[in-house]
Each structure stands twice: as C-alpha cells, then as structure tokens.
Design a protein around this motif. Structure first.
Motif, mmCIF file in Angstrom:
data_model
loop_
_atom_site.group_PDB
_atom_site.id
_atom_site.type_symbol
_atom_site.label_atom_id
_atom_site.label_comp_id
_atom_site.label_asym_id
_atom_site.label_seq_id
_atom_site.Cartn_x
_atom_site.Cartn_y
_atom_site.Cartn_z
ATOM 1 N N TYR A 27 0.798 -1.225 0.000
ATOM 2 C CA TYR A 27 0.000 0.000 0.000
ATOM 3 C C TYR A 27 0.837 1.284 0.000
ATOM 4 C CZ TYR A 27 -3.412 -3.444 1.568
ATOM 5 O OH TYR A 27 -4.206 -4.567 1.661
ATOM 6 N N GLY A 28 2.141 1.168 -0.052
ATOM 7 C CA GLY A 28 2.953 2.373 0.095
ATOM 8 C C GLY A 28 2.865 2.941 1.498
ATOM 9 N N ASP A 29 2.611 2.072 2.481
ATOM 10 C CA ASP A 29 2.372 2.488 3.863
ATOM 11 C C ASP A 29 3.712 2.666 4.572
ATOM 12 O OD1 ASP A 29 1.279 2.997 6.329
ATOM 13 O OD2 ASP A 29 0.303 1.047 6.562
ATOM 14 N N GLY A 30 4.385 3.752 4.253
ATOM 15 C CA GLY A 30 5.695 3.971 4.839
ATOM 16 C C GLY A 30 6.271 5.317 4.447
ATOM 17 N N LEU A 31 7.507 5.525 4.854
ATOM 18 C CA LEU A 31 8.235 6.783 4.650
ATOM 19 C C LEU A 31 9.647 6.451 4.206
ATOM 20 C CD1 LEU A 31 7.189 8.120 8.127
ATOM 21 C CD2 LEU A 31 6.373 9.187 6.023
ATOM 22 N N CYS A 128 5.105 20.161 -15.978
ATOM 23 C CA CYS A 128 4.403 18.874 -16.013
ATOM 24 C C CYS A 128 2.887 19.043 -16.035
ATOM 25 C CB CYS A 128 4.795 18.032 -14.802
ATOM 26 S SG CYS A 128 6.539 17.554 -14.791
ATOM 27 N N ALA A 129 2.236 18.214 -16.851
ATOM 28 C CA ALA A 129 0.775 18.180 -16.860
ATOM 29 C C ALA A 129 0.237 17.439 -15.643
ATOM 30 C CB ALA A 129 0.279 17.518 -18.140
ATOM 31 N N THR A 130 1.007 16.497 -15.111
ATOM 32 C CA THR A 130 0.594 15.768 -13.907
ATOM 33 C C THR A 130 0.581 16.729 -12.725
ATOM 34 O OG1 THR A 130 1.608 13.757 -14.750
ATOM 35 C CG2 THR A 130 1.087 13.818 -12.394
ATOM 36 N N ARG A 131 -0.540 16.821 -12.042
ATOM 37 C CA ARG A 131 -0.703 17.748 -10.921
ATOM 38 C C ARG A 131 -0.616 17.003 -9.586
ATOM 39 N NH1 ARG A 131 -2.888 22.769 -12.652
ATOM 40 N NH2 ARG A 131 -2.022 23.094 -14.736
ATOM 41 N N CYS A 144 5.728 6.931 0.929
ATOM 42 C CA CYS A 144 6.073 6.022 -0.166
ATOM 43 C C CYS A 144 5.070 6.032 -1.313
ATOM 44 C CB CYS A 144 6.234 4.599 0.367
ATOM 45 S SG CYS A 144 7.636 4.403 1.480
ATOM 46 N N ASN A 145 4.022 6.830 -1.232
ATOM 47 C CA ASN A 145 3.071 6.958 -2.338
ATOM 48 C C ASN A 145 3.534 8.075 -3.268
ATOM 49 O OD1 ASN A 145 0.514 5.215 -1.662
ATOM 50 N ND2 ASN A 145 1.218 6.116 0.261
ATOM 51 N N ARG A 146 4.312 7.747 -4.282
ATOM 52 C CA ARG A 146 4.947 8.750 -5.124
ATOM 53 C C ARG A 146 4.569 8.579 -6.592
ATOM 54 N NH1 ARG A 146 6.307 11.323 -1.023
ATOM 55 N NH2 ARG A 146 5.182 12.799 -2.290
ATOM 56 N N LEU A 147 3.365 8.074 -6.857
ATOM 57 C CA LEU A 147 2.965 7.845 -8.239
ATOM 58 C C LEU A 147 2.836 9.149 -9.027
ATOM 59 C CD1 LEU A 147 0.408 4.908 -7.988
ATOM 60 C CD2 LEU A 147 2.714 4.874 -8.933
ATOM 61 N N ARG A 153 7.809 12.366 -13.788
ATOM 62 C CA ARG A 153 9.166 12.102 -14.252
ATOM 63 C C ARG A 153 9.168 11.474 -15.645
ATOM 64 N NH1 ARG A 153 14.015 14.385 -13.228
ATOM 65 N NH2 ARG A 153 15.221 13.408 -14.884
ATOM 66 N N GLY A 154 8.151 10.669 -15.934
ATOM 67 C CA GLY A 154 8.009 10.143 -17.278
ATOM 68 C C GLY A 154 7.826 11.257 -18.301
ATOM 69 N N GLU A 155 7.053 12.273 -17.937
ATOM 70 C CA GLU A 155 6.896 13.442 -18.807
ATOM 71 C C GLU A 155 8.241 14.125 -19.060
ATOM 72 O OE1 GLU A 155 3.851 16.350 -18.094
ATOM 73 O OE2 GLU A 155 2.894 15.032 -16.618
#
Length: 276
Positions: A27-31, A128-131, A144-147, A153-155
């Motif tokens: 779950y990305g449950d962390g730091l 970036c278009a991603t907001r 850890c939730n860095r989607l 970064r792909g952009e």
C-alpha cells in the motif's frame, strides 16, 4: 561492504528480506529518507531523523529504537567517502485489507548507492501536466506513495529535460519531481508552502532556518516574472534553472551567493567538496 550494500530489519532484528505481506510493498504504507553521505558521515542527518519521526508520528508508524536506528545508519555511512544512503521505514507486515494492524513491528531497510551523475550546467525544466493532489493529511511527508512523481518524471524524460515543475490542482507551482522550488524576485528568495501538497525537504528547512529563503505563495503566472529559479534537495544541493518552456534565464549572481552560503555550512556542496 560495497557501495550498493543493503540490509533489512524488523524492529531491531536483521532479516534476510522484506516479506510479501509488507504494507509498504502492498500500500505504500511507509516513509523514506534519501541522504547524502560525505566523508563517512551524513551532515543533514538530524534533519532527516526529525522529518522521519514527524512523519511516523503523523501516520502512526512505530519508529525503531532510536539508538539502534542511528547506530545502523552511521555504520552504513561510515565506511564510504561519499554517495547516497536510503532509509525506508514501513508500518510492517499485515494481512489483506487497508486497516492498519495494531502494534505491528516496523520493517525498515538501508541501502547505499553512488551519487547521481552531475547535471550539465543550469537545468531545463518541463512544466508537467501531472498535478499534485491537495491532501493536507499527507502534505510535507516523504511517504512512499509517489505515483504523481513517477508520472511526472516520465513526462520529463519524454520532453528530454532535466527536471519537471509540479503544480497543485489549482495551477500554483509547488516543487520539482525530486526537489523543492526556489524563486528569486526583487533580491528575495521564496519557496512555496507545502502545507497542502509537496514534500518538506530537509535542505529547504535548513535554508528557511538560516534566513536565506522565505516561505511565500507563488501564483501560477509568477514564474514568468521571476529574476531566477533554482531547485534544492539534500543530495544535489542548489541547482540553477536555465529554462521553463519558452522562458529563459541568465544566471543571476544571487544564485552564486546562496550556493556559496550553503557550501560554507556543508562543504560537500562546494566544487572542492564534491565526492567523486
């Protein structure tokens, strides 16, 4: 130990690997903290530790016993001259489902990596278009939730740029994909707040405490009128920006001045102190 050495711990016990039931994995449950190592030490370690403890407190994640944690971190840093040390702390293992387990023993990892290659001069920023979603409960945390950053970064890569400017859902500039934003206007450096989204960088916090930068709102169109832009993070230091889209900047003396002030406090960010 080689520069890429790594270790996994559950509480104070070193284990062979991270379990598949780990909540950080599920779950990305962390730091996490990404730290610059210099001459066997971590000059910004107190700030990294403070941010980790603050984030763990806000998320309700148990921090390993501090004496043991610090001893392991410093041992990993102590036998290399320079590089990057990553500390990742998760809530621990749990069954399927979002509900956090009660009294879970934290799982955490340490890994060492070489410094990233130097960037060529001033940076080319992609808008970036991603907001960034506005979520005050998570704002400032290096969780850890860095989607959002992954997509942004792909952009950046597709645009053949060096970094990407990230804005919030209302269009206000917040940060880069892996750095905080510094804006120079009228001889004054400012940085956007991270109380609604974004990461509270440890180098950003040092610059604020040193009185070299002030926190202030940055409007969506304000960057066009800026005298200079720069990015900062705890691995690379302060990096000047050359362009954002069609906007170009000539290097301002104020960039050199703030870099010099940083290098006086942390020689690893000076040319002479750069790790090779």
């Amino acid at each position: 130990m080689n520069p890429a050495a790594s270790a996994v711990f559950v509480g104070q016990v070193r284990v062979a690997s991270v379990a598949s039931s780990n909540r950080g994995f599920a779950y990305g449950d962390g730091l996490f903290e990404t730290m610059r190592v210099h001459r066997g030490g971590i000059p910004l370690w107190p700030r990294h530790l403070a941010r980790l403890r603050d984030g763990a407190g806000r998320l309700g994640i148990t921090v390993p016993e501090l004496g043991f944690l610090e001893a392991q971190v410093l041992a990993f840093a102590g036998d290399v001259d320079g590089g990057v040390l990553k500390l990742l702390l998760t809530r621990g293992d749990g069954g399927r489902g979002y509900a956090p387990p009660v009294d879970a023993a934290p799982t955490w990892t340490l890994s060492r990596h070489p410094l990233p290659p130097p960037l060529p001069g001033a940076l080319r920023l992609h808008d970036c278009a991603t907001r960034l979603a506005i979520q005050p409960a998570l704002a400032g945390l290096k969780h850890c939730n860095r989607l959002e950053q992954v997509l942004a970064r792909g952009e950046v890569e597709r645009a053949a740029c060096d970094e990407g400017l990230m804005r919030d859902m209302e269009g206000a500039p917040v940060c880069a994909t892996a750095a905080n934003l510094l804006v120079l206007q009228g001889g004054r450096w400012t940085t956007p707040a991270v109380s609604r989204c974004g990461v509270a960088g440890v180098l950003r916090s040092w610059l604020l405490d040193a009185g070299l930068v002030e926190e202030a709102p940055v409007a969506g169109e304000a960057l066009d009128d800026a005298d200079a832009l720069a990015l900062c993070n705890a691995v690379r230091g302060i990096l000047p920006v050359a362009s954002l889209g069609a906007r170009r900047w000539v290097r301002d003396a104020a960039v050199d001045k703030i870099q010099e002030r940083l290098a006086m406090a942390f020689p690893m960010f000076s040319e002479a102190g750069q790790d090779t």
